[in-house]
Write an enzyme that holds these catalytic residues in place. Structure first.
Site, PDB file in Angstrom:
ATOM      1  N   SER A   9       0.824  -1.209   0.000  1.00  0.00           N
ATOM      2  CA  SER A   9       0.000   0.000   0.000  1.00  0.00           C
ATOM      3  C   SER A   9       0.862   1.266   0.000  1.00  0.00           C
ATOM      4  O   SER A   9       1.596   1.543   0.955  1.00  0.00           O
ATOM      5  CB  SER A   9      -0.913  -0.004   1.229  1.00  0.00           C
ATOM      6  N   HIS A  34      -1.158  -1.102  -4.279  1.00  0.00           N
ATOM      7  CA  HIS A  34      -2.450  -0.681  -3.708  1.00  0.00           C
ATOM      8  C   HIS A  34      -2.414   0.834  -3.476  1.00  0.00           C
ATOM      9  O   HIS A  34      -1.486   1.361  -2.867  1.00  0.00           O
ATOM     10  CB  HIS A  34      -2.663  -1.427  -2.397  1.00  0.00           C
ATOM     11  N   ASP A  36      -4.556   4.126  -2.065  1.00  0.00           N
ATOM     12  CA  ASP A  36      -5.670   4.575  -1.222  1.00  0.00           C
ATOM     13  C   ASP A  36      -6.014   6.027  -1.515  1.00  0.00           C
ATOM     14  O   ASP A  36      -5.206   6.921  -1.240  1.00  0.00           O
ATOM     15  CB  ASP A  36      -5.274   4.475   0.249  1.00  0.00           C
ATOM     16  N   MET A  38      -8.494   9.087  -0.511  1.00  0.00           N
ATOM     17  CA  MET A  38      -9.393   9.488   0.586  1.00  0.00           C
ATOM     18  C   MET A  38      -9.909  10.900   0.343  1.00  0.00           C
ATOM     19  O   MET A  38      -9.236  11.703  -0.310  1.00  0.00           O
ATOM     20  CB  MET A  38      -8.629   9.478   1.909  1.00  0.00           C
ATOM     21  N   HIS A  67      -8.114   1.819  -4.374  1.00  0.00           N
ATOM     22  CA  HIS A  67      -9.103   1.708  -3.286  1.00  0.00           C
ATOM     23  C   HIS A  67      -9.632   3.116  -2.990  1.00  0.00           C
ATOM     24  O   HIS A  67      -8.927   3.939  -2.420  1.00  0.00           O
ATOM     25  CB  HIS A  67      -8.396   1.091  -2.073  1.00  0.00           C
ATOM     26  N   MET A  69     -11.737   5.549  -1.006  1.00  0.00           N
ATOM     27  CA  MET A  69     -12.456   5.794   0.260  1.00  0.00           C
ATOM     28  C   MET A  69     -13.099   7.162   0.159  1.00  0.00           C
ATOM     29  O   MET A  69     -12.739   8.102   0.883  1.00  0.00           O
ATOM     30  CB  MET A  69     -11.464   5.717   1.419  1.00  0.00           C
ATOM     31  N   MET A 138     -12.050  -4.763   4.799  1.00  0.00           N
ATOM     32  CA  MET A 138     -11.214  -3.924   5.657  1.00  0.00           C
ATOM     33  C   MET A 138     -11.035  -4.625   7.001  1.00  0.00           C
ATOM     34  O   MET A 138     -12.007  -4.999   7.656  1.00  0.00           O
ATOM     35  CB  MET A 138     -11.877  -2.556   5.890  1.00  0.00           C
ATOM     36  N   PHE A 144      -6.352   5.292   7.822  1.00  0.00           N
ATOM     37  CA  PHE A 144      -4.979   5.444   8.307  1.00  0.00           C
ATOM     38  C   PHE A 144      -4.213   4.137   8.163  1.00  0.00           C
ATOM     39  O   PHE A 144      -4.793   3.061   8.337  1.00  0.00           O
ATOM     40  CB  PHE A 144      -4.975   5.849   9.787  1.00  0.00           C
ATOM     41  N   ASP A 176      -7.224  -5.762   3.880  1.00  0.00           N
ATOM     42  CA  ASP A 176      -6.498  -4.498   3.983  1.00  0.00           C
ATOM     43  C   ASP A 176      -6.558  -3.963   5.411  1.00  0.00           C
ATOM     44  O   ASP A 176      -7.639  -3.656   5.913  1.00  0.00           O
ATOM     45  CB  ASP A 176      -7.172  -3.502   3.015  1.00  0.00           C
ATOM     46  N   GLY A 178      -3.514  -3.659   8.903  1.00  0.00           N
ATOM     47  CA  GLY A 178      -2.854  -4.412   9.974  1.00  0.00           C
ATOM     48  C   GLY A 178      -2.312  -5.748   9.531  1.00  0.00           C
ATOM     49  O   GLY A 178      -2.129  -6.651  10.356  1.00  0.00           O
TER      50      GLY A 178
HETATM   51  C1  DX5 Z   1      -6.274   2.192   5.339  1.00  0.00           C
HETATM   52  C2  DX5 Z   1      -5.831   1.829   3.953  1.00  0.00           C
HETATM   53  C3  DX5 Z   1      -4.767   0.810   3.908  1.00  0.00           C
HETATM   54  C4  DX5 Z   1      -3.492   1.159   4.625  1.00  0.00           C
HETATM   55  C5  DX5 Z   1      -3.020  -0.115   5.260  1.00  0.00           C
HETATM   56  O1  DX5 Z   1      -7.427   2.944   5.275  1.00  0.00           O
HETATM   57  O2  DX5 Z   1      -6.919   1.365   3.183  1.00  0.00           O
HETATM   58  O3  DX5 Z   1      -4.494   0.388   2.574  1.00  0.00           O
HETATM   59  O4  DX5 Z   1      -2.496   1.680   3.800  1.00  0.00           O
HETATM   60  O5  DX5 Z   1      -1.932   0.164   6.069  1.00  0.00           O
HETATM   61  P1  DX5 Z   1      -1.337  -0.908   7.072  1.00  0.00           P
HETATM   62  O6  DX5 Z   1      -0.938  -2.106   6.279  1.00  0.00           O
HETATM   63  O7  DX5 Z   1      -0.172  -0.188   7.692  1.00  0.00           O
HETATM   64  O8  DX5 Z   1      -2.418  -1.216   8.072  1.00  0.00           O
HETATM   65 ZN    ZN Z   2      -6.541   0.425   1.173  1.00  0.00          ZN
END
Ligand code: DX5
Ligand code: ZN
Length: 217
Positions: A9, A34, A36, A38, A67, A69, A138, A144, A176, A178
């Protein structure tokens, strides 16, 4: 069972040395990148927009797994397509007319993914699962990087795997949030096909080696 796919990501990349990080991704066994996006409305954060991503798309030779959001993601289908994206993931929670959005994404030559927040049950997808190329679960609340994995995701992966098998859908299951070597192993055992990893990859002392280890979970 096909080999596990890894989608690092971009959110956790070092934007001061973005080209170096993307060079490493290009040389690694990562399958996708990946991305993100937002809007500060659907999620309590803002990441990067299309002018920045045009450079990312030029510097990265992996397929882009985007992705969104954001509210009303269908407004940006043309922009996501213009990046050369392979996959466009929209949140179930942001699409009143989800079936229409899925068709629009596919009509624009991209694969269609639908993302579910941790509190959204997989059962809401039962009437569109046959149309989907991927479901993104998710495993943290979106917005974050670096958050802690929510263990209930493992149950959702198993439920989704059963729904996919019963429907004959070809949808992949992507997770996606943690994800690291420990949670990744449990996710693979539960039936995940694709792991997104931000901090676990970009904060690792050796990114290429970390991706290799994930790939072999
Ligand atoms: C969070 C994102 C993730 C994020 C994951 O909203 O969608 O893609 O980058 O980050 P980690 O792998 O550090 O949890
Ligand atoms: Zn993501």
């Amino acid at each position: 069972m096909n080999k596990l796919l890894i989608s690092p990501s971009l959110l956790s990349a070092n934007f001061g040395c973005l080209k170096d990080d993307l060079d490493k991704i290009n040389r690694s066994e990562a399958d996708w990148l990946h991305i993100d996006i937002m809007d500060g409305v659907f999620v309590p954060n803002i990441s990067f927009g299309f002018p920045v991503l045009e450079y990312v798309a030029k510097l990265c030779n992996k397929p882009l797994d985007v992705h969104l959001m954001i509210v009303q993601p269908e407004k940006f289908i043309n922009e996501v397509k213009a990046l050369g994206s392979m996959m466009m993931n929209v949140h179930y929670e942001t699409c009143t007319h989800l079936h229409r959005v899925i068709q629009q994404i596919k009509d624009n030559g991209m694969k269609a993914g639908v993302t579910l927040n941790p509190a959204t049950p997989v059962s809401v997808l039962s009437d569109v699962i046959a149309d989907l190329d991927m479901v993104l679960l998710m495993s943290v609340n979106p917005g974050f990087g670096g958050q802690k994995f929510i263990p209930n995701t493992l149950k959702k992966v198993r439920q989704l795997r059963q729904m996919i098998e019963e429907s004959g859908s070809g949808a992949l299951i992507e997770i996606d949030g943690g994800v690291n070597l420990e949670t990744g192993k449990r996710l693979v055992e539960a039936g995940a096909d694709v792991l997104v990893a931000g901090s676990a990859v970009f904060k690792a002392p050796d990114m290429i080696d970390m991706i290799h280890k994930m790939k072999n979970l």
